[in-house]
Design a protein around this motif. Sequence first.
Motif, PDB file in Angstrom:
ATOM      1  N   LYS A 196      -8.118  14.076   2.985  1.00 16.93           N
ATOM      2  CA  LYS A 196      -6.714  13.696   3.119  1.00 16.93           C
ATOM      3  C   LYS A 196      -6.253  13.840   4.557  1.00 16.93           C
ATOM      4  O   LYS A 196      -6.534  14.847   5.199  1.00 16.93           O
ATOM      5  N   TYR A 204       4.487   8.232   4.805  1.00 11.52           N
ATOM      6  CA  TYR A 204       4.183   7.823   6.175  1.00 11.52           C
ATOM      7  C   TYR A 204       5.461   7.750   7.022  1.00 11.52           C
ATOM      8  O   TYR A 204       5.746   6.732   7.636  1.00 11.52           O
ATOM      9  N   MET A 206     -10.930  -6.161  10.668  1.00  7.16           N
ATOM     10  CA  MET A 206      -9.893  -6.888  11.414  1.00  7.16           C
ATOM     11  C   MET A 206     -10.378  -8.267  11.834  1.00  7.16           C
ATOM     12  O   MET A 206      -9.693  -9.275  11.629  1.00  7.16           O
ATOM     13  N   PHE A 243      -7.015   0.929   5.099  1.00  4.70           N
ATOM     14  CA  PHE A 243      -7.065  -0.019   6.215  1.00  4.70           C
ATOM     15  C   PHE A 243      -5.677  -0.389   6.735  1.00  4.70           C
ATOM     16  O   PHE A 243      -5.396  -0.220   7.922  1.00  4.70           O
ATOM     17  N   PRO A 244      -4.741  -0.820   5.868  1.00  4.06           N
ATOM     18  CA  PRO A 244      -3.399  -1.076   6.409  1.00  4.06           C
ATOM     19  C   PRO A 244      -2.585   0.191   6.676  1.00  4.06           C
ATOM     20  O   PRO A 244      -1.593   0.133   7.402  1.00  4.06           O
ATOM     21  N   LEU A 245      -3.003   1.335   6.112  1.00  6.20           N
ATOM     22  CA  LEU A 245      -2.189   2.546   6.240  1.00  6.20           C
ATOM     23  C   LEU A 245      -2.623   3.455   7.393  1.00  6.20           C
ATOM     24  O   LEU A 245      -1.940   4.413   7.721  1.00  6.20           O
ATOM     25  N   ASP A 246      -3.793   3.184   7.965  1.00  4.42           N
ATOM     26  CA  ASP A 246      -4.316   3.929   9.115  1.00  4.42           C
ATOM     27  C   ASP A 246      -4.930   5.280   8.757  1.00  4.42           C
ATOM     28  O   ASP A 246      -5.901   5.696   9.357  1.00  4.42           O
ATOM     29  N   ARG A 247      -4.316   5.992   7.826  1.00  4.54           N
ATOM     30  CA  ARG A 247      -4.932   7.247   7.400  1.00  4.54           C
ATOM     31  C   ARG A 247      -4.785   7.384   5.893  1.00  4.54           C
ATOM     32  O   ARG A 247      -3.932   6.757   5.279  1.00  4.54           O
ATOM     33  N   LEU A 248      -5.613   8.230   5.314  1.00  3.55           N
ATOM     34  CA  LEU A 248      -5.612   8.361   3.867  1.00  3.55           C
ATOM     35  C   LEU A 248      -4.685   9.484   3.432  1.00  3.55           C
ATOM     36  O   LEU A 248      -4.570  10.505   4.094  1.00  3.55           O
ATOM     37  N   ASP A 249      -4.048   9.292   2.282  1.00  7.80           N
ATOM     38  CA  ASP A 249      -3.119  10.290   1.768  1.00  7.80           C
ATOM     39  C   ASP A 249      -3.732  11.137   0.657  1.00  7.80           C
ATOM     40  O   ASP A 249      -3.030  11.827  -0.078  1.00  7.80           O
ATOM     41  N   HIS A 250      -5.046  11.062   0.508  1.00  6.90           N
ATOM     42  CA  HIS A 250      -5.714  11.839  -0.541  1.00  6.90           C
ATOM     43  C   HIS A 250      -7.194  11.957  -0.179  1.00  6.90           C
ATOM     44  O   HIS A 250      -7.657  11.316   0.759  1.00  6.90           O
ATOM     45  N   MET A 266       0.828  -1.215   0.000  1.00 12.25           N
ATOM     46  CA  MET A 266       0.000   0.000   0.000  1.00 12.25           C
ATOM     47  C   MET A 266       0.864   1.268   0.000  1.00 12.25           C
ATOM     48  O   MET A 266       0.434   2.309  -0.494  1.00 12.25           O
ATOM     49  N   LEU A 276     -10.255   1.054   0.839  1.00 13.31           N
ATOM     50  CA  LEU A 276      -9.763  -0.143   1.514  1.00 13.31           C
ATOM     51  C   LEU A 276      -8.269  -0.057   1.767  1.00 13.31           C
ATOM     52  O   LEU A 276      -7.753  -0.610   2.749  1.00 13.31           O
ATOM     53  N   HIS A 277      -7.569   0.666   0.871  1.00 16.52           N
ATOM     54  CA  HIS A 277      -6.128   0.836   1.038  1.00 16.52           C
ATOM     55  C   HIS A 277      -5.788   1.595   2.316  1.00 16.52           C
ATOM     56  O   HIS A 277      -4.668   1.510   2.812  1.00 16.52           O
ATOM     57  N   LEU A 307      -7.052  10.445  -9.192  1.00 18.61           N
ATOM     58  CA  LEU A 307      -6.135   9.312  -9.018  1.00 18.61           C
ATOM     59  C   LEU A 307      -6.816   8.007  -9.383  1.00 18.61           C
ATOM     60  O   LEU A 307      -6.162   6.987  -9.578  1.00 18.61           O
ATOM     61  N   THR A 313      -7.174  -4.337  -3.468  1.00 20.34           N
ATOM     62  CA  THR A 313      -6.338  -3.132  -3.407  1.00 20.34           C
ATOM     63  C   THR A 313      -5.208  -3.193  -4.432  1.00 20.34           C
ATOM     64  O   THR A 313      -4.761  -2.159  -4.931  1.00 20.34           O
ATOM     65  N   LEU A 317      -6.027  14.343  -5.655  1.00 22.09           N
ATOM     66  CA  LEU A 317      -5.101  15.232  -4.955  1.00 22.09           C
ATOM     67  C   LEU A 317      -5.241  16.623  -5.547  1.00 22.09           C
ATOM     68  O   LEU A 317      -5.384  16.774  -6.762  1.00 22.09           O
TER      69      LEU A 317
END
Lengths: 247, 247
Positions: B49, A240, B118, B92-99, A136, B89-90, B78, B135, B68
């Motif tokens: 974001k 990150y 989980m 989920f493993p990243l904890d926060r969104l980048d966009h 990711m 869904l991406h 994007l 994903t 973005l």
Amino acid sequence: MTNQHIAPISSRFLRNRGRNRLSAEEVAALEVAFGGVRAVAARKTLIEKGAPVHDSTLLIEGVMCRYLDDQQGHRQLLGVHIGGDFVDLHGFPLDRLDHDVATLTEVKIATIPRERVMALIARFPNLARVLWRSTMLDAAMHREWIFRLGRLGAQGRVAHFFSEMETRLRLAGLANDNGAPLPINQADVAEACGLTPVHVNRVLRILREEGLMTFRSGVIEIGDRRRLQRLAEFDDSYLYPDTDAAP
Amino acid sequence: MTNQHIAPISSRFLRNRGRNRLSAEEVAALEVAFGGVRAVAARKTLIEKGAPVHDSTLLIEGVMCRYLDDQQGHRQLLGVHIGGDFVDLHGFPLDRLDHDVATLTEVKIATIPRERVMALIARFPNLARVLWRSTMLDAAMHREWIFRLGRLGAQGRVAHFFSEMETRLRLAGLANDNGAPLPINQADVAEACGLTPVHVNRVLRILREEGLMTFRSGVIEIGDRRRLQRLAEFDDSYLYPDTDAAP
DNA sequence: CGCAGCCTTGAAGTAAATCAAGGATTGTGG
DNA sequence: CCACAATCCTTGATTTACTTCAAGGCTGCG
């Protein structure tokens, strides 16, 4: 935390992509799952588009890239990988790769057979999450590359590319006082930024003359980080760094 | 196989992204994990974001996008999402969104709280693989967008965008004899292709006059698929249609 | 020394952006 | 049912950023 002794193969992955997220037991299981370390020459295509994925490849040292060819055989780079990156982990859930993977420099790599990855993530659900997370992060970089190509002019694109690479090298512990080593050439940068090598050259001259950065003999040196990042519209949060990197 | 009765919420996801890969038990567990279905108006930003990810959102009906902003507030899309896609869904493993994530049309969505995801993947490792895979399909599309923006001219970009969307709509069972419905406007296409709306308009006229395709009132009609795909340098294998879609 | 790979610069050409104005379509309130 | 606004689409003229074509100059290496 130095993993170098207990995890000679995966230590940089742990630092770069999985820090503080794996238990000692998980690290040990991951480490022994790898086959031996192998050296590959520069400028070799390792994995061809469409190939079924039998292994996952961890880049230990050197620089690799993923790319797609256009009809005239010109490459578009999709990502650049440095030590600690899995270069084809995304192929694990997809079964086959949708692009090529090649070396840019001489590299050292190690591979894990697909079945062992399966067994590992069945045994350690947390490891599955860490690996998913790593893919990711690549996707987050993909998104930023889309932004770079879609919204930035030539100067912004080059500035953004080097901002990303310098930040990643630093986060992976690969930069030093003399700058961040990225032994690729201007044509590679052009293939990453969707520009001609000629124009990359002109842009680099401007960035140099403005004192923003230099890229010479495969070393990135940032002259004025603030102005460079403003030009690049660069914000490192998509890497990150707070949750993922060296302290 | 009709999942519509037993899985009213996730049926299109199953068809679009997870076909033949989940057991009846897994489908049932996924289905009940969703909260109720919710409607959202067109042109609303749903997720900002940087926001922490508490839920995963499944798009049931309508069109959404991720984007973005650049410094002048111009968007770069994007990705464009259709019924059956998880839009975040991406995260989920990243904890926060980048966009950001926004609606383009009125939509119907359903969400699953993070903890339930989980719990589900802990109970069903196979479901974890199917979600990871979903994903990775988004990442494969990201890569193709990088290629589109980096290597194609305006006509190729627009042709590529519509080739992708028409194929995805068809694979999701959302196209019909009159064409593939994609109720967005030319400015949205411009934001996806890194072009100005004016130029998208000119390109669409050329594509129309050449008989390659039309895009009118939010409907894609392919006139000459072969020539369109040659112009777009489009090869649908990155959508994994053989392994993933309706028969 | 001479070659190969890479970098650099100049001049001309072109694709797309920008600036500007109107026209079509859809929806809305009188 | 029509007037009117809002949104979206369309076309023209000009400008600009980048490409293309061309040539020459470094640097390191056999």
